[in-house]
Scaffold this motif. Sequence first.
Motif, PDB file in Angstrom:
ATOM      1  N   ALA A   1     -92.494 -15.304   0.515  1.00 18.69           N
ATOM      2  CA  ALA A   1     -91.682 -14.231  -0.111  1.00 18.69           C
ATOM      3  C   ALA A   1     -90.251 -14.632  -0.328  1.00 18.69           C
ATOM      4  CB  ALA A   1     -91.777 -12.923   0.913  1.00 18.69           C
ATOM      5  N   ALA A   2     -89.469 -15.050   0.501  1.00 20.95           N
ATOM      6  CA  ALA A   2     -88.280 -15.568   0.663  1.00 20.95           C
ATOM      7  C   ALA A   2     -87.872 -16.515  -0.540  1.00 20.95           C
ATOM      8  CB  ALA A   2     -87.604 -16.086   1.774  1.00 20.95           C
ATOM      9  N   GLN A   3     -88.693 -17.659  -0.494  1.00 23.23           N
ATOM     10  CA  GLN A   3     -88.319 -18.419  -1.542  1.00 23.23           C
ATOM     11  C   GLN A   3     -88.800 -18.263  -2.889  1.00 23.23           C
ATOM     12  OE1 GLN A   3     -89.241 -22.677  -0.703  1.00 23.23           O
ATOM     13  NE2 GLN A   3     -89.228 -22.364   1.528  1.00 23.23           N
ATOM     14  N   SER A   4     -89.795 -17.448  -3.004  1.00 18.87           N
ATOM     15  CA  SER A   4     -90.039 -16.590  -4.392  1.00 18.87           C
ATOM     16  C   SER A   4     -89.009 -16.037  -4.764  1.00 18.87           C
ATOM     17  CB  SER A   4     -91.358 -15.856  -4.218  1.00 18.87           C
ATOM     18  OG  SER A   4     -92.616 -16.525  -4.065  1.00 18.87           O
ATOM     19  N   LEU A   5     -88.168 -15.391  -4.368  1.00 19.92           N
ATOM     20  CA  LEU A   5     -87.138 -14.310  -4.647  1.00 19.92           C
ATOM     21  C   LEU A   5     -86.017 -15.348  -5.070  1.00 19.92           C
ATOM     22  CD1 LEU A   5     -86.976 -11.822  -1.822  1.00 19.92           C
ATOM     23  CD2 LEU A   5     -87.193 -11.398  -4.282  1.00 19.92           C
ATOM     24  N   LEU A   6     -85.804 -16.531  -4.181  1.00 23.33           N
ATOM     25  CA  LEU A   6     -84.725 -17.557  -4.742  1.00 23.33           C
ATOM     26  C   LEU A   6     -85.193 -18.180  -6.263  1.00 23.33           C
ATOM     27  CD1 LEU A   6     -83.667 -18.940  -1.352  1.00 23.33           C
ATOM     28  CD2 LEU A   6     -82.369 -17.486  -2.741  1.00 23.33           C
ATOM     29  N   ALA A   7     -86.311 -18.435  -6.134  1.00 27.90           N
ATOM     30  CA  ALA A   7     -86.921 -19.221  -7.215  1.00 27.90           C
ATOM     31  C   ALA A   7     -86.796 -18.390  -8.582  1.00 27.90           C
ATOM     32  CB  ALA A   7     -88.416 -19.576  -7.128  1.00 27.90           C
ATOM     33  N   GLY A   8     -86.850 -17.075  -8.534  1.00 25.95           N
ATOM     34  CA  GLY A   8     -86.600 -16.062  -9.460  1.00 25.95           C
ATOM     35  C   GLY A   8     -85.318 -15.890 -10.043  1.00 25.95           C
ATOM     36  N   VAL A   9     -84.296 -16.235  -9.359  1.00 22.92           N
ATOM     37  CA  VAL A   9     -83.042 -16.053  -9.996  1.00 22.92           C
ATOM     38  C   VAL A   9     -82.685 -17.303 -11.015  1.00 22.92           C
ATOM     39  CG1 VAL A   9     -82.334 -15.042  -7.938  1.00 22.92           C
ATOM     40  CG2 VAL A   9     -81.780 -17.579  -8.179  1.00 22.92           C
ATOM     41  N   GLU A  10     -81.629 -16.886 -11.812  1.00 24.41           N
ATOM     42  CA  GLU A  10     -81.239 -17.969 -12.873  1.00 24.41           C
ATOM     43  C   GLU A  10     -80.930 -19.251 -12.420  1.00 24.41           C
ATOM     44  OE1 GLU A  10     -77.473 -15.404 -12.269  1.00 24.41           O
ATOM     45  OE2 GLU A  10     -79.712 -15.048 -12.171  1.00 24.41           O
ATOM     46  N   PRO A  11     -81.433 -20.347 -13.107  1.00 20.31           N
ATOM     47  CA  PRO A  11     -81.138 -21.766 -12.406  1.00 20.31           C
ATOM     48  C   PRO A  11     -79.738 -22.227 -11.930  1.00 20.31           C
ATOM     49  CG  PRO A  11     -82.481 -21.715 -14.349  1.00 20.31           C
ATOM     50  CD  PRO A  11     -82.026 -20.495 -14.372  1.00 20.31           C
ATOM     51  N   THR A  12     -78.478 -21.263 -12.594  1.00 20.36           N
ATOM     52  CA  THR A  12     -77.426 -21.680 -12.307  1.00 20.36           C
ATOM     53  C   THR A  12     -76.940 -21.156 -11.122  1.00 20.36           C
ATOM     54  OG1 THR A  12     -76.740 -19.673 -13.382  1.00 20.36           O
ATOM     55  CG2 THR A  12     -76.448 -21.781 -14.600  1.00 20.36           C
ATOM     56  N   ARG A  13     -77.915 -19.855 -10.565  1.00 20.75           N
ATOM     57  CA  ARG A  13     -77.514 -19.610  -9.110  1.00 20.75           C
ATOM     58  C   ARG A  13     -78.457 -20.134  -8.055  1.00 20.75           C
ATOM     59  NH1 ARG A  13     -73.846 -15.483  -9.063  1.00 20.75           N
ATOM     60  NH2 ARG A  13     -73.784 -14.013 -10.571  1.00 20.75           N
ATOM     61  N   ARG A  14     -79.741 -20.501  -8.539  1.00 23.71           N
ATOM     62  CA  ARG A  14     -80.818 -21.028  -7.883  1.00 23.71           C
ATOM     63  C   ARG A  14     -80.303 -22.225  -6.747  1.00 23.71           C
ATOM     64  NH1 ARG A  14     -85.502 -21.788 -11.302  1.00 23.71           N
ATOM     65  NH2 ARG A  14     -84.792 -23.793 -11.683  1.00 23.71           N
ATOM     66  N   SER A  15     -79.718 -23.162  -7.502  1.00 27.32           N
ATOM     67  CA  SER A  15     -79.370 -24.405  -6.439  1.00 27.32           C
ATOM     68  C   SER A  15     -78.581 -23.819  -5.406  1.00 27.32           C
ATOM     69  CB  SER A  15     -78.494 -25.567  -7.470  1.00 27.32           C
ATOM     70  OG  SER A  15     -79.697 -25.976  -8.246  1.00 27.32           O
ATOM     71  N   GLY A  16     -77.441 -23.350  -5.638  1.00 28.34           N
ATOM     72  CA  GLY A  16     -76.674 -22.750  -4.622  1.00 28.34           C
ATOM     73  C   GLY A  16     -77.133 -21.782  -3.664  1.00 28.34           C
ATOM     74  N   GLY A  17     -78.231 -20.993  -4.275  1.00 24.99           N
ATOM     75  CA  GLY A  17     -78.806 -20.183  -3.317  1.00 24.99           C
ATOM     76  C   GLY A  17     -79.496 -20.506  -2.393  1.00 24.99           C
ATOM     77  N   PHE A  18     -80.090 -21.607  -2.887  1.00 31.66           N
ATOM     78  CA  PHE A  18     -81.324 -22.385  -1.906  1.00 31.66           C
ATOM     79  C   PHE A  18     -80.420 -23.131  -0.919  1.00 31.66           C
ATOM     80  CE2 PHE A  18     -84.601 -25.466  -0.604  1.00 31.66           C
ATOM     81  CZ  PHE A  18     -85.510 -24.688  -0.310  1.00 31.66           C
ATOM     82  N   ALA A  19     -79.421 -23.678  -1.431  1.00 34.19           N
ATOM     83  CA  ALA A  19     -78.680 -24.540  -0.391  1.00 34.19           C
ATOM     84  C   ALA A  19     -77.867 -23.574   0.654  1.00 34.19           C
ATOM     85  CB  ALA A  19     -77.433 -25.213  -1.119  1.00 34.19           C
ATOM     86  N   ALA A  20     -77.522 -22.576   0.276  1.00 28.33           N
ATOM     87  CA  ALA A  20     -77.137 -21.322   1.244  1.00 28.33           C
ATOM     88  C   ALA A  20     -78.385 -21.166   2.384  1.00 28.33           C
ATOM     89  CB  ALA A  20     -76.504 -20.483   0.822  1.00 28.33           C
ATOM     90  N   TYR A  21     -79.498 -20.975   1.774  1.00 25.33           N
ATOM     91  CA  TYR A  21     -80.573 -20.667   2.454  1.00 25.33           C
ATOM     92  C   TYR A  21     -80.961 -21.723   3.519  1.00 25.33           C
ATOM     93  CZ  TYR A  21     -85.718 -19.605   3.095  1.00 25.33           C
ATOM     94  OH  TYR A  21     -87.069 -19.571   3.521  1.00 25.33           O
ATOM     95  N   VAL A  22     -81.088 -22.979   3.079  1.00 27.64           N
ATOM     96  CA  VAL A  22     -81.288 -23.849   4.087  1.00 27.64           C
ATOM     97  C   VAL A  22     -80.268 -24.227   4.927  1.00 27.64           C
ATOM     98  CG1 VAL A  22     -81.514 -26.724   4.063  1.00 27.64           C
ATOM     99  CG2 VAL A  22     -82.700 -25.240   2.319  1.00 27.64           C
ATOM    100  N   ALA A  23     -78.862 -24.206   4.740  1.00 26.01           N
ATOM    101  CA  ALA A  23     -77.870 -24.153   5.510  1.00 26.01           C
ATOM    102  C   ALA A  23     -77.966 -23.092   6.548  1.00 26.01           C
ATOM    103  CB  ALA A  23     -76.590 -24.210   4.887  1.00 26.01           C
ATOM    104  N   THR A  24     -78.418 -21.977   6.245  1.00 27.42           N
ATOM    105  CA  THR A  24     -78.476 -20.957   7.148  1.00 27.42           C
ATOM    106  C   THR A  24     -79.442 -21.115   8.375  1.00 27.42           C
ATOM    107  OG1 THR A  24     -77.519 -19.202   5.416  1.00 27.42           O
ATOM    108  CG2 THR A  24     -78.701 -18.659   7.470  1.00 27.42           C
ATOM    109  N   GLN A  25     -80.366 -21.807   7.936  1.00 29.72           N
ATOM    110  CA  GLN A  25     -81.730 -22.287   8.565  1.00 29.72           C
ATOM    111  C   GLN A  25     -81.029 -23.133   9.772  1.00 29.72           C
ATOM    112  OE1 GLN A  25     -85.068 -23.849   7.044  1.00 29.72           O
ATOM    113  NE2 GLN A  25     -85.426 -25.332   8.592  1.00 29.72           N
ATOM    114  N   HIS A  26     -80.351 -24.062   9.383  1.00 29.78           N
ATOM    115  CA  HIS A  26     -79.963 -25.298  10.265  1.00 29.78           C
ATOM    116  C   HIS A  26     -78.861 -24.708  11.135  1.00 29.78           C
ATOM    117  CE1 HIS A  26     -82.285 -28.409   8.797  1.00 29.78           C
ATOM    118  NE2 HIS A  26     -82.043 -28.153   7.369  1.00 29.78           N
ATOM    119  N   ILE A  27     -77.870 -23.729  10.689  1.00 36.35           N
ATOM    120  CA  ILE A  27     -76.893 -23.053  11.534  1.00 36.35           C
ATOM    121  C   ILE A  27     -77.617 -22.407  12.557  1.00 36.35           C
ATOM    122  CG2 ILE A  27     -75.216 -21.284  11.575  1.00 36.35           C
ATOM    123  CD1 ILE A  27     -74.402 -22.180   8.793  1.00 36.35           C
TER     124      ILE A  27
END
Length: 395
Positions: A130-156
Motif C-alpha cells: 500500500a505505502a509503496q504503491s502510493l509513492l509509485a503513483g506520484v510523478e517521477p520528479t517527486r517519486r525518487s525524493g519521496g522514496f528516499a525519504a521513505y527509506v531514510a525514515t525507516q532507518h532512522i
Amino acid sequence: MTVAAPAPATAPPAADPSGRRVVVTVVAIQLAACLGFFSVMAHLVAHLRHDLGLLAGTVGLVLGVRVGLQYALLLPVGAVTDAIGARRTGAIACAVRAAGFALLGAAGGVGALLCAAVVLAVGGALYNPAAQSLLAGVEPTRRSGGFAAYVATQHIATVAGPPVGLALVTLGPGFGALAGTAAALWTIAGGLFLLLPRSGGRPAPVRFGAIAAGARAALGDRTFLLFALMTAPTTLLATHIMTAVPLLGFTSGAATLAFCVLAAVAAALQPLVAAGRRGERPWVLRLGLLCAAAAFCVLAPLDGTQSGPLLLAAVLNGVANGLIQPAIFQRAARHAPSGRFGSYYGVLAFCAGMFAFAGDLVIGRMFDLGPAGAAGALLGVGAFALAAAIGTRGP
C-alpha cells in the motif's frame, strides 16, 4: 544468465499537484509505523524468553510464523492492493497491525501469541504494497525524493525505536505498555492513510477476477519475473547481518553500534541516490549488490573480537541497503503498467521473502556446525549477492 532490467511500460504520468501531499503523508505514516514496530521487535525475544519463560524453540516458532506467513501473503496481497486501492489497503493494514500489537501485549500463552503473530503478519503483508504503491503513483520528479525519504525514515526508526522501547519497558508498566504504544502509533498511521486524497470517485466493487488477473499479469511478465528471481537474495542480504553478528559472538554493545552505523549510512545515502534520479540507473543496483557481497566476505572470518572489521562490514552493508532498496523500487515503478504496481511489488517481495525465509533456516543449521560452518554460510550469502550482481544488467 543475465537478466535485462525492466524497461518502462507506460508513459510517465502527468504532474499531480497532490504528489507532495502524498509523499509527506506516506513519510509520516512510515515514521509512526516503523517506530511502533522496531520499538517492540527489539525487545520481543527478551519478553518471550524471560517474562513468559518460553523455550527457545517456541520463541522461534512465534517469530517464524509471523515472518513466514507475511512473506507468503505478499504475492496475493499485492494484487489485492491494486484491486481495492492503496489508500484503503493501508488503512486496513494499520488497523490489523494495531490489533496485532494489542493482542501481543495481552498474550500470556502460546496460543494467544501465535494468534497475535498471524494478525501481525497479515497487517505487515498489507502495509508495504500500500505505502509503496502510493509513492509509485506520484510523478517521477517527486517519486525518487519521496522514496528516499521513505527509506531514510525507516532507518532512522531502526535506530530510534529500540531506545524508545527500552524506556517504556524499564520505566513504565512493562512490555504491555510498550505493545500498547505500538498499537497507538499504528492507529495514528491508519488515520493518516485516510487523510490521503481519493484516487477517484466511489470505490469499485472488489472482484476476485481482478485480483487474479493482476497476479497473473505480473507472473506472466517473463522479463520482470526473471528480474525478481535474480534479485531474490536482496532481503536476505539486508536482514541477515542482524542475525549473523550476535551469532559470531560479538557483544550486545558492539552489535548495537554496528547496526546503528549500518542504518545511518543507508539513510545518509538517500539524498545522493534521489538526486538526478540516480536510483533508476542500472549501476546503482549492481554496486549495491557488490557492496553486500563484500560485507559478508568481511564478516566470514570474524570470531566476535575484531570490532574494526565489524564496523567495515556494517558500512558496506549500509551502502548496499541504501543503494539496493531505491534501485529495485524505481525499476518496478517504471516497468509496472498503470494501476498494477501492487501486483508487481508482490512478485518481487514474495520471491525475496521466501528466499530469505529458506536461507535463514539453512544458515542457522550451518552456524550450529561451528566456526567453519558459520564462515561457509556467510561466504555463501556473499556468493548469492555476487551472482545477483552478475545476473542483473541495465537495458
